[in-house]
Design an enzyme around this catalytic site. Structure first.
Site, PDB file in Angstrom:
ATOM      1  N   ASP A 105      -1.666   9.224 -10.970  1.00 38.55           N
ATOM      2  CA  ASP A 105      -1.614   8.050 -11.875  1.00 38.55           C
ATOM      3  C   ASP A 105      -0.160   7.754 -12.265  1.00 38.55           C
ATOM      4  O   ASP A 105       0.244   6.578 -12.307  1.00 38.55           O
ATOM      5  CB  ASP A 105      -2.429   8.329 -13.137  1.00 38.55           C
ATOM      6  CG  ASP A 105      -3.951   8.348 -12.851  1.00 38.55           C
ATOM      7  OD1 ASP A 105      -4.363   7.837 -11.754  1.00 38.55           O
ATOM      8  OD2 ASP A 105      -4.712   8.780 -13.729  1.00 38.55           O
ATOM      9  N   GLU A 117      -4.625   2.435  -4.276  1.00 36.69           N
ATOM     10  CA  GLU A 117      -3.165   2.537  -4.247  1.00 36.69           C
ATOM     11  C   GLU A 117      -2.562   1.261  -3.706  1.00 36.69           C
ATOM     12  O   GLU A 117      -1.408   1.203  -3.321  1.00 36.69           O
ATOM     13  CB  GLU A 117      -2.742   3.744  -3.392  1.00 36.69           C
ATOM     14  CG  GLU A 117      -2.989   3.653  -1.908  1.00 36.69           C
ATOM     15  CD  GLU A 117      -4.410   4.043  -1.495  1.00 36.69           C
ATOM     16  OE1 GLU A 117      -5.304   4.095  -2.404  1.00 36.69           O
ATOM     17  OE2 GLU A 117      -4.638   4.230  -0.302  1.00 36.69           O
ATOM     18  N   ASP A 141       0.863  -1.192   0.000  1.00 37.45           N
ATOM     19  CA  ASP A 141       0.000   0.000   0.000  1.00 37.45           C
ATOM     20  C   ASP A 141       0.901   1.245   0.000  1.00 37.45           C
ATOM     21  O   ASP A 141       1.883   1.304   0.724  1.00 37.45           O
ATOM     22  CB  ASP A 141      -0.893  -0.021   1.246  1.00 37.45           C
ATOM     23  CG  ASP A 141      -1.905   1.127   1.237  1.00 37.45           C
ATOM     24  OD1 ASP A 141      -2.737   1.182   0.268  1.00 37.45           O
ATOM     25  OD2 ASP A 141      -1.827   1.984   2.130  1.00 37.45           O
ATOM     26  N   ASN A 181      -2.492  12.587  -4.150  1.00 32.47           N
ATOM     27  CA  ASN A 181      -3.425  13.043  -5.189  1.00 32.47           C
ATOM     28  C   ASN A 181      -3.902  14.458  -4.908  1.00 32.47           C
ATOM     29  O   ASN A 181      -4.001  15.286  -5.848  1.00 32.47           O
ATOM     30  CB  ASN A 181      -4.639  12.114  -5.237  1.00 32.47           C
ATOM     31  CG  ASN A 181      -4.370  10.876  -6.105  1.00 32.47           C
ATOM     32  OD1 ASN A 181      -3.525  10.924  -6.987  1.00 32.47           O
ATOM     33  ND2 ASN A 181      -5.063   9.812  -5.826  1.00 32.47           N
TER      34      ASN A 181
END
Lengths: 664, 285
Positions: A550, A577, A533, A541
C-alpha cells in the site's frame, strides 16, 4: 328610547337656556325703555312745573309786588262795603289785561285772598268772592299764617292744580296773599304738545278731595274706573261752563282702564302711592301707562297723573323676542340633531373600541400606539407582557428610549422606526431588538404603521412579536443543514476517491472520461490517456507484505501526481496496481513525454523491489494513446487503445512507455 | 178680562198714533251763539229726554243767530225751539200759529227775570254828570239788550239813538266791560249783574219782571196730541236739587234743570208792547 329621552331633555334644556337669555334680554330692553319713558316724562313734568313756578314768580315780582297794586290790595283789605267793592273793581281793572295775557300762556288762576283766608278777587271766576278758602285750601292758610311762599299741588273744590301762593305786604303789614296757579289741564296741554301720541289723565285720591267739597259738588266727580279710592272729573256735569275743558275719558279709554282694575300690579302700585308703570294689551295694541304720583303741599300723595301711550317699541321688542326665541328653538333642534348624531357615533365608537379592545387584549402579538412625538399612548396586554411593563409604566413614555434597542449602524440617527414613520412610510423589519423592563434584549418582528388625523401624522401603531423561539429554531436548523452538507460531501468524496491513494476511483474515472471525451469532441481536440501499471506488483506484495505494497502504491501515486503538471490533467486509480491519467488537448507526443517523465521520475526514486527482475527497483509500464473524438459515444476506444499499448509495453519488457505510433 | 185688555191696547194705540205717525226725526233748535260742542253738552241730555217723551228721534239743529233760527222755524225746518222772550215775540208776530209749551224756571225757582242798567260810576246817569259815552249790550235778539236797555235809558231821558253802543254777545262780558272801564253803561240781566256787584258795580235802573225762556212747538209739524203730551210731560219735571243726578239733573244744561211752569202767549204781551214801541236796529226796524 334612551337617546330619545336624552335628546328631549337636551332640547328642553337648550330651549330653556336660550329662552331664558331671550327673556332676560327682552326684560332688559323692556326695562330700559320704560325707564327712559319714565325719565322723559319726569323731565317734561318737572320742566313744566318749574316753568309754571318761574312764570308765577315773575308775574308776582313784576306786577303784583308793585306799590300801586299793593296799595289797591291794602285799600280793599282796610275798607268795607261799597268802597271795598269799588277798590276791588279798580284792582280788576288794573290787572285784567295782564291776566288775559298770562292766561293765554299758562296761568290759570290769579286769585287774591284776604288775610283771613277769604277770597278777595278771582280773575278766573269773577262772579264769586268773599267765600272762606281756609277750609279746603291749606296753601292759602299757610301763606297767611306763616307768611311764606307755598308751592305745590293742591286740590280745590272745582279746579285742581299747581299752586303758587305768595304772601302780600304793604308797608310791612300783611295784607293777604295772591295765588298764581296752573291747572292740570294746562299741564296736560303742554305735555301733549311734547308727546302728541300720549294721553294724560288725572285721578285724585278721594281722601284728599272729598272732605273739601260743598254739598252737591260731588256730582262734578265720578269714581275712577281704576280704584274706588280715586275719583276723576265728571265730563257729564256742567263744570265746563265755568272752568273750560276737562280731560274727557273716551269710552275706549274707560274700558281700557277698567280692564286694569283687577290687575294686581295696579293694586300694588296704587297701594304704594308712588310712581309705577304698567304695560297692557288692549284691542291688539300694547300700551304703557305711567302712574306719576302727585304730592300735595304737605308732601302727601294726593293724585296720579296717568300717561297713556301706545307702545310700538315694546311691540317690536316682543316681536323681536319671539323671532329670537323661534331661532333659538330651531338652533336647539339643530343642536339636538347633532348631539343625537354625536351620541350615536360615540356609541358606535364605544362598540368599535370594545371590539378592538377585545382584539388587542387577546391577540397574540404585542401592540402599542404612539403620538407623533413617539410617546406611548396605548399598549395592549400582550405588549405589556412581552415588555414586562404595566400599562401605566409605558403610557406617556418615549418608546424609543424605553424599550427600543438602537441599531448599531444608526445610533446617531435616532429612532429609525420613528424616522421612517414620520416620513409616512410603513416600517417593517423581520428582526429588531427590544429591551424589557429587566434590560433583557430580545428580537422582535415589527410592523409599524403611521396613522393620520386631518392629513397630519398623528402617531403610529406598532405590531410586534417576540421571535426569540423562532430564531433559536432557525439557528438549530442551519446547524443541522450544515452538518448534513458536510456529511453529504464526505460521502460523495468517499464514493468518488480511492481510499488508499486518495486518487479518484474507477467510477469517477468513468464519469470523467465521458465528460472529457465530450469536451474534446466539442473542441475538436485530442484527448490523451496514460494507462500505467506497476511492474511485478504481486511479487512486491508477496515480498514486502500488503502494508508495504500500500505504501508503494501511495508512493507511485505521488510521483504520478507530481509528474502531471497541468491542473486539468486527471489522475485516477484504475484498479489494483493500475493507474490512469487523462490529459485534455494533449497530443500523443506530449502524452508520451509525460509518460516517460513519470517512468524516469519513479526510476530516480529507486524504490527497492527485490522481487522484480528489472534491476530490483519498482518500475512502471505505460500505454499511451491520444485521439480526437469522432464519435461522441466511442470513449471506450481510447481505453482499448491505451490498454493495447500497455500490453505491448509489458510484452516488450516492461519499465517502458509504449504508444501506438511508436509500436507501429 | 180679554175685553179689558183689548180696550187697553186700543187706547195705547190711539195715544201712540200721532207719535208713530211722525215720520222724520224731530228737529230741536237750541240757543244760537253757542259752539257746536257746547250745544251738544248743554242740550243733548234735554233732547234725549224729548226723544224719550215722544218715542221719536230728536236731532239738534245748530244756528249761528236768532234771525236764521226764526226763519227756519217759520219755514217748518224746525219742530221745537228754545227761545228767549224777545225771539218768541218776534216769532209769533210773524206767525201766531207757533205754540208755547212750557216756561223754564231759573236756579232760584223764578219764572221771571228783570233787566238792569249797570255802571261802575254811580252818578254816570245823573243829568248833572257827563253822559255815558258807550253802552255795552248782549245781542240784538236779547230781551235785555237793545229793547229793554233803550226803555231803561229812556227813564233817564237818554236813548241809544244818541249814545254809541256795541254787542258783546254775553251778559257777563257787558258787566265786566263796565268794570274794566271800556263801557260806561251796560244793559244786562239783573241776576247776572248782581253776581258781579262785589266788583263795585251799581244797578242804576231795573225793569219790571219779564217772563222767562220757553219751549215753542211748531203746530204745523206736531199734532195737537203730541204738543199736549210734550207739555204735560215737561211740566212734570222736577227741579234739580243739586245732589241727585236723576231726570233733569246735573248733566242737563243749566237752562233746563230748574223745572217748568205752564206758559201762555199772553204772558209775553209786555214784550209785545215793548217791541211795538221800540224798534231794534237790525231786528224789527
Amino acid at each position: 328610547m334612551r337617546y330619545s329621552i336624552k335628546a328631549i331633555a337636551f332640547f328642553l334644556i337648550v330651549v330653556l337656556l336660550f329662552g331664558g337669555l331671550v327673556w332676560s334680554r327682552y326684560q332688559q330692553l323692556y326695562s330700559q325703555h320704560l325707564s327712559a319713558r319714565e325719565t322723559t316724562f319726569h323731565s317734561s313734568y318737572n320742566s313744566i312745573i318749574s316753568s309754571f313756578q318761574l312764570v308765577a314768580k315773575t308775574l308776582a315780582n313784576e306786577v303784583i309786588y308793585q306799590d300801586d297794586t299793593l296799595k289797591l290790595v291794602h285799600a280793599i283789605v282796610t275798607s268795607e262795603g261799597e268802597q271795598r267793592n269799588y277798590m276791588r273793581g279798580l284792582l280788576y281793572r288794573k290787572l285784567y289785561s295782564t291776566y288775559t295775557r298770562a292766561n293765554q300762556y299758562s296761568v290759570r288762576q290769579l286769585h287774591f285772598h284776604f288775610p283771613d283766608g277769604r277770597s278777595m278777587l278771582r280773575f278766573h271766576k269773577l262772579n264769586k268772592a268773599d267765600d272762606d278758602l281756609s277750609i279746603y285750601r291749606p296753601s292759602v292758610r299757610i301763606a297767611n299764617e306763616q307768611q311764606r311762599e307755598v308751592n305745590g299741588y293742591e286740590s280745590g273744590r272745582i279746579v285742581h292744580g299747581f299752586r303758587n301762593v305768595y304772601p302780600l305786604y304793604y308797608q310791612g303789614t300783611p295784607i293777604g296773599s295772591v295765588e298764581i296757579s296752573n291747572s292740570f289741564q294746562q299741564l296736560r296741554k303742554i305735555l301733549m304738545e311734547t308727546s302728541s301720541d300720549s294721553n294724560y289723565l288725572f285721578v285724585m285720591l278721594k281722601a284728599d278731595l272729598w272732605h273739601k267739597l260743598a254739598a252737591g259738588q260731588q256730582v262734578f266727580y265720578r269714581g275712577s274706573t281704576l280704584h274706588d279710592d280715586y275719583v276723576s272729573e265728571n265730563p257729564h256735569t256742567c263744570r265746563h261752563e265755568n272752568f273750560g275743558e276737562i280731560a274727557e275719558v273716551t269710552d275706549d279709554m274707560h274700558s281700557m282702564l277698567a280692564s286694569l282694575r283687577d290687575h294686581q300690579d295696579l293694586k300694588d302700585g296704587l297701594a304704594s302711592e308712588g310712581d309705577f308703570a304698567l304695560v297692557m294689551n288692549w284691542e291688539k295694541q300694547i300700551y304703557s301707562v305711567l302712574f306719576h304720583s302727585v304730592k300735595n303741599i304737605e308732601g302727601k300723595h294726593a293724585a296720579y297723573i296717568l300717561d297713556i301711550k301706545p307702545e310700538p317699541v315694546i311691540q317690536a321688542l316682543q316681536n323681536d323676542a319671539l323671532v329670537q326665541f323661534f331661532i333659538a328653538v330651531v338652533f336647539a333642534l339643530i343642536l339636538v340633531v347633532f348631539r343625537l348624531k354625536l351620541l350615536l357615533v360615540r356609541e358606535e365608537q364605544k362598540k368599535t373600541s370594545a371590539f378592538l379592545q377585545t382584539i388587542t387584549s387577546y391577540m397574540g402579538e404585542g401592540l402599542y400606539a404612539t403620538d407623533q412625538h413617539g410617546k406611548v399612548t396605548f399598549v395592549n396586554p400582550e405588549a405589556s407582557s412581552l415588555l414586562d411593563y404595566t400599562q401605566n409604566e409605558v403610557v406617556g413614555r418615549d418608546a424609543h428610549n424605553l424599550f427600543h434597542v438602537d441599531d448599531e449602524q444608526h445610533q446617531d440617527e435616532g429612532c429609525v422606526i420613528l424616522n421612517s414613520i414620520m416620513n409616512n412610510k410603513t416600517y417593517k423589519q423581520e428582526q429588531v431588538f427590544f429591551r424589557d423592563k429587566g434590560q433583557q434584549v430580545f428580537p422582535v418582528e415589527l410592523t409599524c404603521t403611521p396613522f393620520n388625523n386631518q392629513g397630519e401624522i398623528a402617531g403610529t401603531i406598532t405590531l410586534f412579536r417576540d421571535i426569540s423561539g423562532r430564531r433559536k429554531r432557525e439557528l438549530e436548523l442551519a446547524t443541522t443543514q450544515r452538518k448534513l452538507t458536510e456529511a453529504n460531501l464526505s460521502l460523495s468524496q468517499l464514493a468518488s476517491l480511492d481510499g488508499l491513494t486518495g486518487l479518484s476511483n474507477r467510477r469517477t474515472f468513468d464519469q470523467m472520461l465521458i465528460t472529457m471525451w465530450k469536451g474534446a469532441y466539442r473542441n475538436k481536440s485530442n484527448l490523451a490517456i496514460l494507462m500505467i501499471d506497476i511492474d511485478y506488483f504481486k511479487a512486491y506484495n508477496d515480498t514486502y507484505g500488503h502494508q508495504q505494497g500500500d505504501d508503494c502504491l501511495r508512493h507511485v501515486t505521488k510521483i504520478i501526481q507530481e509528474s502531471c503538471l497541468r491542473p486539468s490533467d486527471f489522475t485516477a486509480r484504475y484498479g489494483g496496481e493500475e493507474f490512469v491519467v487523462l490529459m485534455p488537448e494533449t497530443s500523443l507526443y506530449d502524452a508520451s513525454s509525460v509518460a516517460r517523465r513519470i517512468v524516469n521520475n519513479l526510476r530516480n526514486e529507486k524504490i527497492p523491489h527485490s522481487g522484480s527482475s528489472l534491476g530490483e527497483m519498482v518500475t512502471l509500464s505505460i500505454g499511451v494513446c491520444s485521439q480526437c473524438p469522432e464519435d461522441l459515444g466511442d470513449e471506450q476506444s481510447l481505453i482499448t487503445c491505451a490498454d493495447s499499448h500497455l500490453y505491448h509495453a509489458k510484452k516488450a519488457g516492461r519499465n517502458q512507455v509504449c504508444s501506438c505510433d511508436l509500436v507501429g | 178680562m180679554l175685553k179689558r185688555i183689548a180696550v187697553g191696547v186700543w187706547v195705547v194705540v190711539l195715544i201712540s198714533l200721532p207719535i208713530v205717525a211722525f215720520a222724520r226725526p224731530i228737529v230741536f233748535a237750541p240757543l244760537p251763539m253757542v259752539s257746536g260742542d257746547e250745544v251738544k253738552k248743554q242740550f243733548y241730555p234735554f233732547a234725549k229726554h224729548l226723544s224719550d217723551i215722544t218715542g221719536n228721534q230728536v236731532d239738534l239743529a245748530y244756528y249761528q243767530n236768532y234771525k236764521e233760527l226764526l226763519e227756519a222755524f217759520i219755514d217748518d225746518k224746525i219742530d221745537l225751539a228754545y227761545l228767549g222772550p224777545l225771539p218768541y215775540v218776534l216769532l209769533i208776530e210773524e206767525d201766531p200759529t207757533f205754540v208755547p209749551l212750557v216756561r223754564f224756571l231759573d236756579a232760584d225757582g223764578e219764572s221771571t227775570y228783570t233787566c238792569s242798567l249797570v255802571t261802575f260810576d254811580v252818578d254816570i246817569l245823573n243829568r248833572n254828570c257827563a253822559s255815558p259815552t258807550l253802552v255795552a249790550l248782549t245781542q240784538p235778539y236779547s230781551t235785555c239788550g237793545y229793547l229793554l236797555t233803550e226803555e231803561l235809558l229812556n227813564r233817564h231821558d237818554l236813548s241809544l239813538t244818541n249814545i254809541p253802543f256795541y254787542y258783546t254777545g254775553q251778559h257777563s262780558e257787558c258787566v265786566l266791560d263796565v268794570v274794566r272801564g271800556k263801557a260806561t253803561v251796560a244793559g244786562v240781566k239783573t241776576s247776572i249783574a248782581k253776581q258781579y256787584s262785589h266788583l263795585g258795580l251799581h244797578l242804576v235802573e231795573q225793569s219790571e219782571p219779564l217772563p222767562g225762556f220757553l219751549l215753542v212747538a211748531n203746530s204745523r209739524t206736531f199734532t195737537a196730541e203730541t204738543i199736549e203730551q210734550l207739555r204735560s210731560s215737561l211740566l212734570q219735571l222736577e227741579p234739580y236739587n243739586g245732589t241727585k243726578n236723576t231726570g233733569n239733573g246735573a248733566a242737563w244744561g243749566k237752562s233746563f234743570r230748574n223745572g217748568t211752569i205752564p206758559v201762555e202767549a199772553s204772558d209775553y204781551q209786555c214784550i209785545v208792547d215793548q217791541v211795538n214801541n221800540n224798534k231794534i236796529p237790525g231786528v224789527n226796524q
